[in-house]
Design a protein around this motif. Structure first.
Motif, PDB file in Angstrom:
ATOM      1  N   SER A  13      37.298  45.094  45.756  1.00  0.00           N
ATOM      2  CA  SER A  13      36.742  44.438  44.572  1.00  0.00           C
ATOM      3  C   SER A  13      37.252  43.008  44.410  1.00  0.00           C
ATOM      4  O   SER A  13      38.443  42.728  44.598  1.00  0.00           O
ATOM      5  CB  SER A  13      37.081  45.236  43.307  1.00  0.00           C
ATOM      6  OG  SER A  13      36.482  46.508  43.351  1.00  0.00           O
ATOM      7  N   PHE A  14      36.334  42.127  44.054  1.00  0.00           N
ATOM      8  CA  PHE A  14      36.649  40.737  43.754  1.00  0.00           C
ATOM      9  C   PHE A  14      36.226  40.458  42.317  1.00  0.00           C
ATOM     10  O   PHE A  14      35.064  40.649  41.964  1.00  0.00           O
ATOM     11  CB  PHE A  14      35.929  39.788  44.709  1.00  0.00           C
ATOM     12  CG  PHE A  14      36.419  39.870  46.127  1.00  0.00           C
ATOM     13  CD1 PHE A  14      37.379  38.992  46.594  1.00  0.00           C
ATOM     14  CD2 PHE A  14      35.925  40.849  46.992  1.00  0.00           C
ATOM     15  CE1 PHE A  14      37.843  39.077  47.900  1.00  0.00           C
ATOM     16  CE2 PHE A  14      36.385  40.939  48.295  1.00  0.00           C
ATOM     17  CZ  PHE A  14      37.352  40.057  48.754  1.00  0.00           C
ATOM     18  N   SER A  15      37.158  40.019  41.505  1.00  0.00           N
ATOM     19  CA  SER A  15      36.839  39.682  40.120  1.00  0.00           C
ATOM     20  C   SER A  15      36.375  38.231  40.048  1.00  0.00           C
ATOM     21  O   SER A  15      36.516  37.463  41.009  1.00  0.00           O
ATOM     22  CB  SER A  15      38.054  39.896  39.227  1.00  0.00           C
ATOM     23  OG  SER A  15      39.147  39.116  39.683  1.00  0.00           O
ATOM     24  N   ARG A  16      35.833  37.854  38.908  1.00  0.00           N
ATOM     25  CA  ARG A  16      35.411  36.472  38.726  1.00  0.00           C
ATOM     26  C   ARG A  16      36.648  35.579  38.678  1.00  0.00           C
ATOM     27  O   ARG A  16      37.559  35.808  37.889  1.00  0.00           O
ATOM     28  CB  ARG A  16      34.594  36.341  37.446  1.00  0.00           C
ATOM     29  CG  ARG A  16      34.003  34.950  37.219  1.00  0.00           C
ATOM     30  CD  ARG A  16      33.008  34.950  36.094  1.00  0.00           C
ATOM     31  NE  ARG A  16      31.869  35.802  36.406  1.00  0.00           N
ATOM     32  CZ  ARG A  16      30.831  35.436  37.149  1.00  0.00           C
ATOM     33  NH1 ARG A  16      30.819  34.222  37.688  1.00  0.00           N
ATOM     34  NH2 ARG A  16      29.838  36.272  37.373  1.00  0.00           N
ATOM     35  N   PRO A  17      36.705  34.530  39.519  1.00  0.00           N
ATOM     36  CA  PRO A  17      37.883  33.654  39.543  1.00  0.00           C
ATOM     37  C   PRO A  17      38.112  32.979  38.194  1.00  0.00           C
ATOM     38  O   PRO A  17      37.167  32.661  37.467  1.00  0.00           O
ATOM     39  CB  PRO A  17      37.536  32.620  40.622  1.00  0.00           C
ATOM     40  CG  PRO A  17      36.525  33.309  41.491  1.00  0.00           C
ATOM     41  CD  PRO A  17      35.727  34.170  40.566  1.00  0.00           C
ATOM     42  N   SER A  18      39.364  32.761  37.872  1.00  0.00           N
ATOM     43  CA  SER A  18      39.703  32.105  36.609  1.00  0.00           C
ATOM     44  C   SER A  18      39.470  30.605  36.670  1.00  0.00           C
ATOM     45  O   SER A  18      39.330  29.942  35.630  1.00  0.00           O
ATOM     46  CB  SER A  18      41.162  32.393  36.248  1.00  0.00           C
ATOM     47  OG  SER A  18      42.031  31.929  37.276  1.00  0.00           O
ATOM     48  N   SER A  19      39.427  30.052  37.874  1.00  0.00           N
ATOM     49  CA  SER A  19      39.182  28.613  38.017  1.00  0.00           C
ATOM     50  C   SER A  19      38.551  28.336  39.380  1.00  0.00           C
ATOM     51  O   SER A  19      38.656  29.149  40.299  1.00  0.00           O
ATOM     52  CB  SER A  19      40.476  27.810  37.873  1.00  0.00           C
ATOM     53  OG  SER A  19      41.371  28.133  38.927  1.00  0.00           O
ATOM     54  N   HIS A  20      37.905  27.190  39.482  1.00  0.00           N
ATOM     55  CA  HIS A  20      37.272  26.749  40.723  1.00  0.00           C
ATOM     56  C   HIS A  20      37.641  25.295  40.985  1.00  0.00           C
ATOM     57  O   HIS A  20      37.880  24.521  40.054  1.00  0.00           O
ATOM     58  CB  HIS A  20      35.739  26.840  40.617  1.00  0.00           C
ATOM     59  CG  HIS A  20      35.198  28.231  40.647  1.00  0.00           C
ATOM     60  ND1 HIS A  20      34.635  28.797  41.766  1.00  0.00           N
ATOM     61  CD2 HIS A  20      35.122  29.172  39.682  1.00  0.00           C
ATOM     62  CE1 HIS A  20      34.241  30.026  41.490  1.00  0.00           C
ATOM     63  NE2 HIS A  20      34.532  30.284  40.227  1.00  0.00           N
TER      64      HIS A  20
END
Length: 401
Positions: A13-20
């Motif tokens: 599982s990959f969660s939505r990144p907190s920053s890009h």
């Protein structure tokens, strides 16, 4: 459900990144980078040098101490300044500045993605697409927030706005494919299009285990790669998660690492050529879905890249929602394309959507979509289908594939 239908695949599982990171784009589509000497430059070549962080009204370079000041030029665009001096249209300090756009970038450095892809044969670029692109793709697919909308059957998907073409030329994923296949000269094996998986009814034919084009192991297809290709990689598949990918909603199942085996999936797993046979599901249940398989879960807007030798199959959508995805198989230019891409390319360049692409995106889309052959006059001739001859020749019997 048959006794073997347990849905026990391992979940990655990959969660939505907190920053890009952010990427800085010139009017013609080139990217602003900073080299090891602290010098700014414009380029179309992807590297870690193109990554920036936004802090208040400043851009901080990811790999150096360079800081750019931001000054609004007009809506959505900025002037960039170093010690008060603006950058011109070539990315150099000058008396007159040029406008730049600051766009959504990757959550990790390109080199970090490449390291994972090279080591494992797959990588997930979590939420790599900007929210506005994801929204446009979901609108075309009539999924998620647009589930009540009816598909536009009158126009090709590629012409329903620029989102599909912009997704096809997403720079980090295309660069990764080039690096992994060890050639800059790659093509889309088929036109990009959004597929929608509806909720499973427990009876329909489902996809069996296989390896993608051009290997096509586990599939009844002419022209499949007959022997292992070793270090020569003949394809990278790119799955775009238009909707959120979860096991319950039908995310793709893989046997991660199976590309190294250099062979197709075992027949007892339920390969594609068998699963598509009438009555196969009723008699045998679903293709293998036990703990030796993997499911990658990722937020909408993610891209999953993998070596096309990897065994995989479509998931089973056990939810009550449609699930959208785009499959974009990329192959070296020396591989015959899976299907003709010229019609979609011609349709796009004749549509208003084409004008929404910047210069780099237009050039990249042409490079990925147009296949040429080398003749006496050089690589001038575009490969397409011969419609008249196609209609004249009889279809080969299915049993011959």
């Amino acid at each position: 459900m048959k006794g073997g239908d347990t849905f026990e695949e391992r979940t990655v599982s990959f969660s939505r990144p907190s920053s890009h990171y952010k990427m800085v784009v010139s009017v013609d589509g080139r990217f602003l980078g900073c080299d090891e000497h602290g010098e700014t430059q414009l380029t179309e070549t992807i590297s870690d040098d193109l990554m920036w962080r936004v802090q208040a009204q400043r851009l901080e370079h990811a790999r150096s101490s360079l800081v750019l000041e931001l000054s609004t030029a007009k809506a959505g665009q900025y002037h960039l300044l170093i010690d008060g001096a603006p950058l011109n249209a070539e990315g150099h300090q000058a008396s007159i500045g040029a406008p730049y756009s600051i766009v959504h970038g990757p959550a990790q450095l390109p080199s970090e993605y490449l390291s994972h892809l090279t080591k494992n044969g797959w990588v997930c670029l979590a939420a790599i697409l900007s929210p506005d692109i994801v929204d446009s793709l979901q609108r075309i697919a009539c999924t998620d927030g647009y589930s009540a909308r009816s598909p536009d059957r009158a126009r090709r998907q590629i012409c329903q706005g620029s989102a599909l073409a912009k997704t096809a030329v997403e720079p980090i994923s295309v660069w990764l494919a080039r690096q992994y296949m060890q050639t800059d000269d790659i093509r889309l094996a088929h036109s990009p299009g959004i597929g929608v998986m509806t909720p499973d009814d427990g009876k329909r034919v489902v996809q069996g285990w296989h390896s993608d084009y051009p290997y096509h192991w586990g599939i009844n297809a002419a022209g499949k790669v007959p022997t292992p290709s070793g270090k020569t990689v003949m394809g990278v598949q790119r799955i775009v998660c238009v909707s959120e990918f979860t096991k319950y909603r039908g995310a793709t199942a893989f046997k991660l690492g199976s590309h190294e085996l250099e062979r197709g999936p075992p027949e007892e797993w339920g390969v594609a050529r068998d699963a598509y046979q009438k009555g196969h599901r009723a008699s045998n249940g679903l293709p293998y879905n036990g703990p030796d398989a993997d499911v990658i879960e990722a937020p909408a807007g993610s891209m999953i890249l993998f070596d096309t030798r990897t065994w995989h199959r479509a998931g089973i959508n056990r939810s009550d929602q449609n699930r959208g995805a785009i499959l974009m198989d990329m192959t070296p230019a020396y591989i015959v394309p899976y299907s003709d891409t010229t019609r979609d390319y011609r349709a796009l360049i004749e549509s208003e959507a084409y004008d929404e692409l910047n210069g780099r995106e237009q050039r990249e889309f042409q490079r990925l979509m147009i296949h040429r052959f080398l003749g006496p006059a050089g690589p001038q001739s575009v490969i397409g289908t011969d419609e008249e001859l196609t209609e004249r020749l009889p279809l080969r019997a299915r049993s011959s594939y």
